[in-house]
Write an enzyme that holds these catalytic residues in place. Structure first.
Site, PDB file in Angstrom:
ATOM      1  N   SER A 227       0.808  -1.224   0.000  1.00  0.00           N
ATOM      2  CA  SER A 227       0.000   0.000   0.000  1.00  0.00           C
ATOM      3  C   SER A 227       0.841   1.273   0.000  1.00  0.00           C
ATOM      4  O   SER A 227       0.311   2.382  -0.124  1.00  0.00           O
ATOM      5  CB  SER A 227      -0.983   0.006   1.161  1.00  0.00           C
ATOM      6  OG  SER A 227      -0.296   0.231   2.362  1.00  0.00           O
TER       7      SER A 227
ATOM      8  N   LYS B 145      -6.229   4.078   8.738  1.00  0.00           N
ATOM      9  CA  LYS B 145      -5.347   5.026   8.050  1.00  0.00           C
ATOM     10  C   LYS B 145      -5.940   6.426   8.070  1.00  0.00           C
ATOM     11  O   LYS B 145      -5.231   7.413   8.291  1.00  0.00           O
ATOM     12  CB  LYS B 145      -5.100   4.575   6.611  1.00  0.00           C
ATOM     13  CG  LYS B 145      -4.229   3.322   6.548  1.00  0.00           C
ATOM     14  CD  LYS B 145      -4.109   2.808   5.140  1.00  0.00           C
ATOM     15  CE  LYS B 145      -3.196   1.583   5.100  1.00  0.00           C
ATOM     16  NZ  LYS B 145      -3.205   0.950   3.796  1.00  0.00           N
TER      17      LYS B 145
END
Ligand code: ADP
Length: 768
Positions: free
Chosen positions: A673, A716
């Site tokens: 990611s 996140k």
């Protein structure tokens, strides 16, 4: 030699007694006729004829009552006895056959000596030897023969004499003796003797057998008794307590265990009876019984009757977590309706400190059940779950049974914490043991190795927790229903602190509500400056520290209500550990902010790239896993193949070395990611154009520049929110996940969905 003739020899009739020649005898004479006969003999040549009287009970006798064959004896001694009778010691001389009796005060007889005749001498000798042999057998085992008698028998070489000696010495019946006395053929006499001897031998054998059998039965009883007494004495000497075993038996019976278990327990007590209480085995059994007695077998709590009450308790204990509370409520409703726990095991997944453990405890409280918790972190050995065999001192049941014992009921809520931290090695696979514990088809007969007997776990409500699902062994994962608990926003943390953590900590430190007051400003400062976490664990610790320090002041007598402000924290806790990140959000060349998901929640991470003159080498340093390295190469390849688009000269890649660095401080999981973040930093370094400081990003990049979706968006986003980043670039495919993000976070952050790397660069790099 002529046959002797006796004329008028006085006669004594002996009651039930036959006398043989060649033997010494004693007999008592009491009857007048006997005394008269003795007197007459004493007055003549001391010779007396002794004949048997076959009917001993008869006092008045006639000649008919006396046997006609008797033995002439010579009187050796006459002793007067107190009762007018005399005791005669005499020696047998020869046998006689009476012709006739006369009476004159006593009986007198006219008699002829009875001499034996011989037949076949060889046969006689054979009989003689056999008789001697048997007699030897008898005398060697029977102790009623005197040494003299035995010696005489041994020495004797005359068969006729031998018959007399032997017959005189043996306890034969009178008529047998009489027949032997009357018989006048030596061979015949020997034959009769031999038969008697054989009979005697048989009788002796039987006698011995009988007495041995009697002795044996007495011996065994006596032996057992003796040993038991000895054991008692030993126990007493060792200070053993027989009462202990009696008390144990009573306790076992009172405990109302299942029949099978009770039987087993009583058997163990019986074993203890035979041991010294200081022996190791005794201690092992004692401990084992203590376990059987301490475990709940039937004890259980009643579940809360009204579901509404249960829900009220769940709400009381925790702030927010609506989805979880809702799910738990459903779960409890099903449980209540079906009465069965055949539902999948709940697994709370989320970063530390978000309340997984405490909500499980709350479930127990809501149901009115006992709560036990067992951490599986680092459990490698199957024996930790299933126990060690009871072979040595100190062995114990596994932790499941241990937990149940602590709960004291058969239906507690049992929390298996950190199920994702199980590991396995050569000592067996704890996951498969756990599988048995959690499987409703098997766990009603759970076998702990130490316990040996099966234990019913089917009424236990198991709940598990994990930080991440990825490391949960898949067979276990299949059995569980995952409920995710994400991190909290600052606002949520503030509410949790105000409503739950502060009151809890005040209480724990013995402070009253009025003693200390935290301002919102102080709590916010704690959340932002002193902690950086997804949950509220270190926030709680910090609140606790403040309370503790205040408690000291209160104890010292400081009465005034203390108000804790943001400014006051410095004095209590020292300087803030974290600066507000906002100041760091500067625009920079070669540095891009990524968002990473870690086991402790989301975090931001800055990826730095420097491009310098060289030979086109790539260097990667810092915390990079293999997947991240591949992402870096994919990013470089994509930029290189599209260099024209961004105004980079082709040869730039050949004479430039690229150094990519991921700071150590952050400890992200390895994953793809960070792809677009690396690509952005690289492009910035090559072009010399800065990356916007107020943009953070997450997304995987492919060689063709596509942006692929990632996991953990909520965490996140919260991390971005915490650090004050205003814009977050996310893969387009993750837009659906935005719903999960708390509203206040969504309202403060501008999410920019993208599907291609080019869109990332255009949004993040200034002046591209
Ligand atoms: P975890 O098991 O997820 O690591 P804990 O259950 O140990 O977390 O929670 C840490 C502390 O935070 C506990 O004191 C718990 O009561 C508190 N806490 C966590 N979430 C909440 C919440 N939503 N409401 C109230 N208190 C909470």
């Amino acid at each position: 030699m002529a046959v002797k003739y006796f004329n008028g020899i006085p006669v004594v009739a002996l009651r039930g007694r036959v006398v043989f020649p060649d033997t010494t005898i004693t007999f008592d004479a009491g009857r007048l006729i006997s005394l008269a006969a003795v007197k007459s003999a004493a007055e003549n040549n001391m010779q007396l004829l002794v004949c048997a009287q076959p009917e001993p009970e008869k006092d008045e006798i006639t000649a008919e009552d006396i046997c006609r064959v008797g033995t002439v004896v010579k009187i050796k001694q006459i002793t007067r006895l107190p009762s007018d009778s005399v005791r005669i010691l005499a020696e047998g001389l020869c046998r006689v056959r009476v012709r006739s009796f006369t009476f004159d005060g006593c009986f007198f007889a006219e008699a002829d000596e009875l001499r034996s005749t011989h037949g076949d001498l060889t046969l006689e000798e054979a009989y003689f030897r056999t008789a001697k042999d048997i007699m030897r057998d008898i005398t060697s085992t029977e102790n009623r023969f005197t040494k003299d008698a035995i010696a005489r028998l041994d020495r004797c070489s005359d068969p006729d004499e031998y018959v007399n000696l032997a017959a005189g010495a043996l306890p034969l019946r009178d008529e047998v003796k009489q027949r032997m006395l009357e018989c006048d053929n030596v061979t015949e006499r020997l034959r009769m003797l031999e038969k008697c001897l054989n009979d005697e031998l048989e009788i002796m054998r039987l006698g011995r057998k009988i007495s041995a059998a009697v002795r044996q039965s007495i011996d065994k009883n006596q032996r057992d008794y003796y040993l038991r007494e000895q054991l008692k004495a030993i126990h007493a000497e060792l200070g053993d307590d027989e009462d202990e075993r009696i008390a144990l038996t009573d306790r076992i019976k009172a405990k109302k265990m299942p029949a099978e278990i009770e039987e087993k327990a009583l058997k163990e007590v019986a074993k203890m009876d035979k041991m010294s209480s200081s022996s190791p085995e005794y201690t092992v059994i004692r401990n084992y019984l203590d376990w059987l007695l301490a475990l709940p077998w039937t004890e259980q709590t009643e579940d809360t009757a009204d579901l509404k009450d249960a829900v009220k308790i769940l709400n009381e204990d925790h702030y927010g977590l609506e989805k979880i509370k809702e799910r738990i409520t459903e779960y409890l409703a099903v449980l209540k309706l079906t009465g069965s726990l055949n539902a999948p095991i709940l697994c709370f997944v989320g970063p530390p400190g978000v309340g997984k453990t405490s909500i499980a405890a709350s479930v127990a409280r809501a149901l009115g059940r006992k709560f036990v918790r067992m951490s599986l972190g680092g459990v490698k050995d199957e024996a930790e779950i299933r126990g060690h065999r009871r072979t040595y001192i100190g062995s114990m049941p596994g932790r499941i049974i241990y937990g149940i014992k602590n709960a004291g009921t058969i239906n507690p809520v049992f929390l298996l914490d950190e199920i994702d931290k199980l590991s396995s090695d050569m000592r067996g696979d704890p996951a498969s043991a756990l599988l048995e514990v959690l499987d409703p088809a098997q766990n009603n007969t759970f076998r702990d190795r130490y316990l040996e007997v099966p234990y019913d776990l089917s009424k236990v409500l198991f709940i598990t927790t994990a930080n991440s699902v990825e490391t949960i062994p898949s067979p276990l994962l299949d059995r569980m229903e995952l409920i995710e608990i994400g991190g909290y926003t600052e606002e949520e943390k503030l509410q949790i602190a105000k409503r739950y953590l502060v009151p809890k900590r005040l209480n724990a430190n013995g402070l009253k509500e009025g003693d200390v007051a935290f301002t919102d400003g102080a709590l916010r400062a704690l959340i932002e400056g002193y902690t950086r976490e997804a949950g509220v664990r270190s926030l709680e610790r910090n609140i606790d520290a403040v309370c503790r320090k205040t408690a000291v002041k209160v104890a010292e007598g400081e009465k005034a209500r203390r108000k804790i402000t943001a400014e006051g924290l410095h004095a209590l806790l020292g300087p803030a550990r974290y600066r507000s990140d906002e100041a760091e959000h500067r625009d920079e060349v070669g540095a891009a902010t990524g968002l990473a998901w870690t086991a402790v929640g989301g975090t931001t991470l800055t990826i730095e790239v420097s491009a310098m003159h060289g030979k086109g080498e790539i260097q990667l340093t810092g915390k990079l896993g293999d997947v991240m390295k591949e992402s870096a190469r994919a990013a470089i390849s994509y930029i290189r193949s599209n260099s024209g688009e961004y105004g980079i000269a082709d040869e730039a890649f050949e004479n430039t070395d690229i150094h990519i660095h991921v700071p150590e401080g952050a400890t992200p999981k390895d994953g793809p990611s960070a792809g677009i973040t690396m690509a952005t930093a690289i492009l910035s370094a090559f072009t010399g154009k800065p990356v916007r400081g107020d943009v953070a990003m997450t997304g995987e990049i492919t060689l063709l520049g596509n942006v692929l979706p990632i996991g953990g968006l909520k965490e996140k986003a919260l991390a971005a929110y915490r650090t004050g980043v205003k814009n977050v670039i996310i893969p387009k495919d993750n837009v659906k996940d935005l719903e999960e993000i708390p509203k206040d976070v969504r309202s403060k952050i501008n999410f920019i969905p993208v599907s291609a790397a080019d869109a990332v660069f255009r949004n993040a790099i200034i002046g591209l």
